[in-house]
Structure formats: structure tokens, C-alpha cells
Design an enzyme around this catalytic site. Structure first.
Site, mmCIF file in Angstrom:
data_model
loop_
_atom_site.group_PDB
_atom_site.id
_atom_site.type_symbol
_atom_site.label_atom_id
_atom_site.label_comp_id
_atom_site.label_asym_id
_atom_site.label_seq_id
_atom_site.Cartn_x
_atom_site.Cartn_y
_atom_site.Cartn_z
ATOM 1 N N GLY A 1 -9.513 -2.922 -3.589
ATOM 2 C CA GLY A 1 -10.506 -3.929 -3.231
ATOM 3 C C GLY A 1 -11.907 -3.519 -3.626
ATOM 4 O O GLY A 1 -12.680 -4.317 -4.170
ATOM 5 N N ASP B 1 0.803 -1.219 0.000
ATOM 6 C CA ASP B 1 0.000 0.000 0.000
ATOM 7 C C ASP B 1 0.836 1.269 0.000
ATOM 8 O O ASP B 1 0.606 2.169 -0.807
ATOM 9 C CB ASP B 1 -0.938 -0.007 1.215
ATOM 10 N N ALA C 1 -4.759 2.724 -0.805
ATOM 11 C CA ALA C 1 -4.585 2.054 -2.099
ATOM 12 C C ALA C 1 -5.129 0.632 -2.033
ATOM 13 O O ALA C 1 -5.816 0.170 -2.952
ATOM 14 C CB ALA C 1 -3.113 2.050 -2.496
ATOM 15 N N ASP C 2 -4.829 -0.075 -0.953
ATOM 16 C CA ASP C 2 -5.379 -1.422 -0.750
ATOM 17 C C ASP C 2 -6.903 -1.395 -0.744
ATOM 18 O O ASP C 2 -7.565 -2.189 -1.421
ATOM 19 C CB ASP C 2 -4.919 -1.979 0.601
ATOM 20 N N LEU C 3 -7.458 -0.497 0.054
ATOM 21 C CA LEU C 3 -8.909 -0.452 0.228
ATOM 22 C C LEU C 3 -9.613 -0.090 -1.073
ATOM 23 O O LEU C 3 -10.630 -0.703 -1.445
ATOM 24 C CB LEU C 3 -9.275 0.548 1.326
#
Length: 395
Positions: free
Chosen positions: A173, A140, A168-170
Site C-alpha cells: 500500500g 499477506d 506485505a499488505d502495508l
């Protein structure tokens, strides 16, 4: 609690995801009713703590609710056979391996499509499924940096600053979940599945939104603006007699309303504050004048008065204060669920609300392999066959 009647209850999902971006995607599908089978490696005596933190920890529990868990050794032929038996029976596969791993395991999109042409296959990577950085491991904070976010976050001159959540991860997803839903809708017309792809880097760049458009259209490279909004002025953090508040003033009409509410006609009559462009040019002086006013009274006074006058304003909470706020409690953003070992715990609720088919947290995160026997029985495996699979380490 049953998922019957929820928007995604007719869909089955195989979850190969780990850490955060992939689990965030699958959580969206699970919360809205999909039957999610989480595939995990069989336990190893020498294994340490797995990716994603301790299973009973707050993070793992929040990410993996509403799922079933089976253990499966995808490197064993018997384990791979079970995987493809499952692929034939489901609608969606989601993974966030490094791009070459799924091909090496023989479980990539083409392999799944060969046994189920209707399969929707969701992939999240660090930088893309191909290209010069495809095989780099994704993280991230690396995506926050490469995606430009750290260059516009923080106080002017402070140097690069990461955002306080793995954004960025969230976002990757959430985008992957959206893409999967789009593919399922398209499948209703074509009868075929497809490969849905996103990456941390692409998600972060899309989330730059107006800051990216600012550069692409005007050639202006945005800089750090701290707590000040980069274009709507005065919008930012202001001191009060007992802390700080946010005030958001966008456009001339709200600015004039704000000046009247603050009983500060001088902020309207001074020529250097007469337009948005001038207020931007003289931002520091304007903010200093506003701060002299706001620090004379407590936060609650200003928040109530400004909102009543139609000027957006709000508190700056710590996380415990967030969940104590009456509006947050009314919005049910902390949702209780009973865990068989941990008892009643609270998890983060869904931001999407639907009038007839609301999302539910129906079950806590399952223990490792808690549903292996049940899922295998659904595929037609008998007790002796399951025992043999356990004996050989396939599950």
C-alpha cells in the site's frame, strides 16, 4: 475540517479498494488532503459482513478515515456510466482486485485512459498483473512466506514464523501511494497519466533489503536469528531484574563505549571479542556474559545509563505501554476524531511530519453511501435522476 492547504488537496481520487493493501495506499492520499471518493457496492439484504471486517470496528475505521462514500453497482450500465463520469473528473483511480476482475468489469486502466488520458491508475495485486501466478488470490501471510520473510523471522530452529503485522499488505500500500505520487509529478511534465503497479510479493521482497542483498551479492542464505541482529553484535534482547530490554551495539566504537558503560573491561580484553567478526563467531558466549550483568538491575536503570553513554537501548513494550510513553504522546501517534455515531475515537497518526502542511484526520470513516447524493449532484444529477438510479439499484 477543510483539506485546503494540504499537499494533495488539489487531487481527486476514486477508491475501489478493499481489505488492507489498497486502503492503506488510499489512506496516505486522503490523510494528506486528497478528495477521496470511496466506491462501494449498494447494500444487499442477504449480504453478510463485508471484506475488511465490521464497518464500526477499529480496523475499518482506521483505514477509511478522511473519505467520502458512495454506493455504485459497477455491473449495471447506469452505474458504469456514473463511474466513467467520475473518471473524467478525477486524477487517480486505485484498485486491488485480482488482476482479471477489473477487465471483466470493463473498468481497467485502458478503459479509464480512453476517457481521461491524464488518469493515474494504481493497482495492487498478490503477485503481479501478469506472469504465472497473476490470477492467484493474494494474502499477506502467503506473501510473507513466498517473499522469504518467514524464513528469517523467529528463533533459530523454530520453523517459519509470520511477522505480527500484515507487513506485505502495508508495504504494498505504501509503495503504491509512493508510485501514484511519482506518476502525478511526472504528469506535470508529460501531461499524461500512467498505470502504477505493485504487488504483495514484490513489496515483501523489496523490504528484505540487506537480507536480500546479502544473498544476491555474497550468496549467503540468511537464517533465523531470533532477537539477535543478524550482523550487528551484540544487538538483541537482554534480561533485567524486572523484565527485558533491547540493546543495540553496532561497530567497534560503540562496542568499546558499551563495555565502559557496563564496567566490564573483560569484554574488551578477551581476544574472542576483539573484532566484529570474532564477536559474531562467539555471539552466544558474549550474550551470556552480558545477560549476567544486565539481570542485576532493573530495565529503567540500564536504559537511562546506556543511552546517556551513547549506547542505544530501549524498553520492550506491550501496545498499551506504547501509547502511554511520553515520547509517543509527544509525537501525537494517537489522534482523536469525532464519529457521528461512535463519538470520539482515537486512530493511528501519521509517521510523516511536515512543518507547514501536516497531515490531518479531518473526518471519521463515513457510513455506507453517506455521500452518494452529494457526489451525484456534483456530477450534475438532479433529484429525480438520483431517485431513479436508486430505484433501479444502480446506486
Amino acid at each position: 475540517m477543510s483539506s485546503q492547504g494540504l499537499p494533495l488537496s488539489r487531487f481527486k481520487v476514486l477508491d475501489l479498494t478493499r481489505v488492507r493493501a489498497g486502503p492503506t495506499c488510499v489512506r496516505q492520499l486522503a490523510d494528506w488532503g486528497a478528495d477521496v471518493i470511496k466506491i462501494e457496492e449498494p447494500p444487499k439484504a442477504t449480504a453478510g459482513e463485508g471484506l475488511g471486517g465490521p464497518r464500526d470496528g477499529f480496523d475499518f475505521q482506521n483505514l477509511h478515515r478522511n473519505k467520502r462514500s458512495i454506493t455504485l453497482n459497477l455491473k449495471a450500465e447506469a452505474g458504469k456510466k456514473i463511474f466513467f463520469d467520475l473518471v473524467r473528473a478525477v486524477d487517480v483511480v486505485v484498485e486491488n482486485y485480482r488482476p482479471d476482475v477489473k477487465s471483466r468489469l470493463g473498468i481497467d486502466y485502458e478503459a479509464c485512459r480512453a476517457v481521461n488520458p491524464r488518469i493515474v491508475y494504481g493497482s495492487i495485486s498478490g503477485f503481479g498483473q501478469d506472469g504465472p501466478y497473476a490470477l492467484r488470490p493474494g494474502f499477506d501471510q502467503v506473501a510473507q512466506g513466498m517473499g522469504g520473510l518467514m524464513s528469517i523471522t523467529g528463533l533459530p530452529g523454530q520453523g517459519p514464523v509470520r511477522v505480527g503485522i500484515p507487513i506485505a499488505d502495508l508495504c504494498a500500500g505504501m509503495f503504491c501511494a509512493q508510485g501514484i505520487l511519482l506518476a502525478l509529478l511526472e504528469r506535470e511534465n508529460s501531461g499524461e497519466g500512467q498505470w502504477v503497479q505493485t504487488s504483495l510479493l514484490e513489496a515483501q521482497i523489496q523490504m528484505l533489503d540487506f537480507q536480500a542483498a546479502r544473498y544476491l551479492m555474497d550468496g549467503e542464505v540468511p537464517k533465523q536469528a531470533g532477537n539477535d541482529h543478524p550482523t550487528s553484535i551484540p544487538t538483541g534482547v537482554f534480561p533485567t531484574a524486572d523484565g527485558h530490554i533491547n540493546i543495540a551495539v553496532a561497530g567497534q566504537e560503540i562496542y568499546e563505549r558499551f563495555c565502559k558503560a557496563m564496567d566490564a573491561p573483560q569484554l574488551m580484553t578477551k581476544p574472542e571479542y576483539a573484532s566484529g567478526a570474532l564477536r559474531s563467531k562467539n555471539r552466544a558466549a558474549l550474550n551470556a556474559e552480558i545477560a549476567e550483568l544486565t539481570r542485576t538491575k532493573p530495565s529503567a536503570y540500564w536504559i537511562e545509563m546506556l543511552n546517556k553513554a551513547g549506547c542505544p537501548s530501549g524498553p520492550i513494550y506491550t501496545i498499551d505501554q506504547v501509547f502511554s510513553d511520553p515520547q509517543v504522546q509527544h509525537d501525537q501517534m494517537a489522534v482523536p476524531v469525532t464519529h457521528p455515531r461512535l463519538g470520539e475515537i482515537n486512530l493511528v497518526g501519521q509517521a510523516i511530519k511536515m512543518s507547514r502542511t501536516p497531515a490531518t484526520i479531518r473526518s471519521a470513516t463515513p457510513d455506507l453511501g453517506a455521500d452518494t447524493d452529494t457526489v451525484l449532484q456534483e456530477l450534475g444529477y438532479g433529484a429525480d435522476a438520483i431517485a431513479e438510479l436508486r430505484k433501479t439499484g444502480a446506486v
